[in-house]
Design an enzyme around this catalytic site. Structure first.
Site, PDB file in Angstrom:
ATOM      1  N   LYS A  73       0.797  -1.224   0.000  1.00  0.00           N
ATOM      2  CA  LYS A  73       0.000   0.000   0.000  1.00  0.00           C
ATOM      3  C   LYS A  73       0.839   1.288   0.000  1.00  0.00           C
ATOM      4  CE  LYS A  73      -4.511  -0.929   1.848  1.00  0.00           C
ATOM      5  NZ  LYS A  73      -5.425  -0.693   2.973  1.00  0.00           N
ATOM      6  N   ASP A 110     -10.328   3.756   1.604  1.00  0.00           N
ATOM      7  CA  ASP A 110     -10.626   3.232   2.945  1.00  0.00           C
ATOM      8  C   ASP A 110     -11.382   4.250   3.800  1.00  0.00           C
ATOM      9  OD1 ASP A 110      -9.528   0.713   2.568  1.00  0.00           O
ATOM     10  OD2 ASP A 110      -7.547   1.314   3.276  1.00  0.00           O
TER      11      ASP A 110
END
Ligand code: ATR
Length: 282
Positions: A73, A110
């Site tokens: 990520k 997210d």
């Protein structure tokens, strides 16, 4: 390739390991539900192959983009021509779009997924802006949730972490709406809170339990656990038993997938009870 062969739109999720990812179930369900020709695959990419993978990706027939999970990520950032502001603030990317010129644009959904999940599960009238949030944990998941709650107007974010220095680093970075609370004070800090979120791994199957007393938490406070295995954590069960509204951790996973699916496959997808059941099924 002959002209007769159809190139279907493709996406997938890169990680290492990737076997346990539920994203293919999520996107696969939506592809079937909307009757779309398309593919979404697990893409195992070891860290040493990340650069070569991302360089080759735009040349793969049909590929529209990817989701990115552990351990990539942060590592994908240098390969992106554009990074949206939310992903920059979180410091991590979970969704990549291949642009028409073959360059890569990254974002982080997210924070969106977290807020949408709360909105979908909270009682009418509840808003993150209504009062302080107590956040357990200061790791990667907490960063996305801090950004989400700052943007949603939460007036105070009480960051409670075992390692106090990590909470202090978050507060130094994100500003004076963040307050650092010692892990030993995690039960007392619930007084007056409008939201309690567990972003630690405590309470997950195979992990130690989350020990926290809920006595001081107002009954109107929303309780959320990002742990979704088990779906009904001890924290959520105890919150519901005393009358608090509670939202489980699966919603964040499902809602964070929406922007990527729409960008790659052209349809804004919905989170429904059938989708939840399909993603939970083994
Ligand atoms: P993620 O990306 O899922 O947030 P992480 O960055 O490893 O994962 O963060 C894990 C979080 O769970 C941290 O806040 C960690 O606390 P520390 O910073 O003190 O390590 C918290 N955590 C994990 N195990 C814990 C435990 N036994 N007691 C208290 N907190 C714990």
């Amino acid at each position: 390739m002959s002209d007769m062969e159809e190139i279907v739109p493709r996406a997938g999720v890169i990680g290492w390991p990737i076997a346990h990812s539920r994203s293919p179930k999520l996107h696969g369900f939506w592809l079937r539900q909307y009757g779309l020709a398309g593919r979404y695959d697990k893409l195992p990419v070891p860290p040493e192959d990340l650069g070569a993978f991302l360089t080759a990706l735009p040349k793969e027939p049909g590929f529209r983009g990817i989701n990115v999970t552990i351990p990539h990520k942060m590592a994908v950032l240098p390969y992106l021509a554009e990074i949206d502001s939310v992903a920059r603030r979180i410091g991590a990317v979970n969704t990549v779009i291949i642009r028409p010129d073959g360059s890569l644009a990254g974002g982080n959904t997210d924070a969106f997924g977290f807020i949408e999940s709360l909105k979908a599960g909270a009682p009418a009238g509840w808003s993150a802006a209504n009062g302080p949030a107590a956040i357990l944990g200061a790791g990667g998941a907490a960063r996305a949730i801090v950004v989400a709650l700052l943007d949603a107007g939460a007036p105070i974010l009480r960051i409670v972490n075992r390692n106090r220095e990590k909470a202090e680093a978050l507060a130094a970075e994100f500003g004076d709406r963040l307050q650092v609370v010692d892990w030993e004070k995690r039960s007392e800090t619930l007084a007056g809170a409008n939201l309690l979120v567990n972003t630690t791994s405590l309470g997950m199957s195979g992990q130690p339990p989350l020990e926290i007393a809920l006595d001081d938490l107002p009954r109107t406070a929303l309780v959320n656990d990002i742990v979704y295995s088990p779906l009904e954590t001890d924290l959520l069960a105890r919150a519901r038993a005393r009358g608090n509204p509670a939202v489980d951790g699966l919603g964040m996973l499902l809602h964070q997938g929406r922007p990527g699916f729409e960008a790659w496959f052209g349809v804004p997808p919905e989170v429904t009870p059938k989708l939840r059941a399909a993603v939970l099924a083994d």
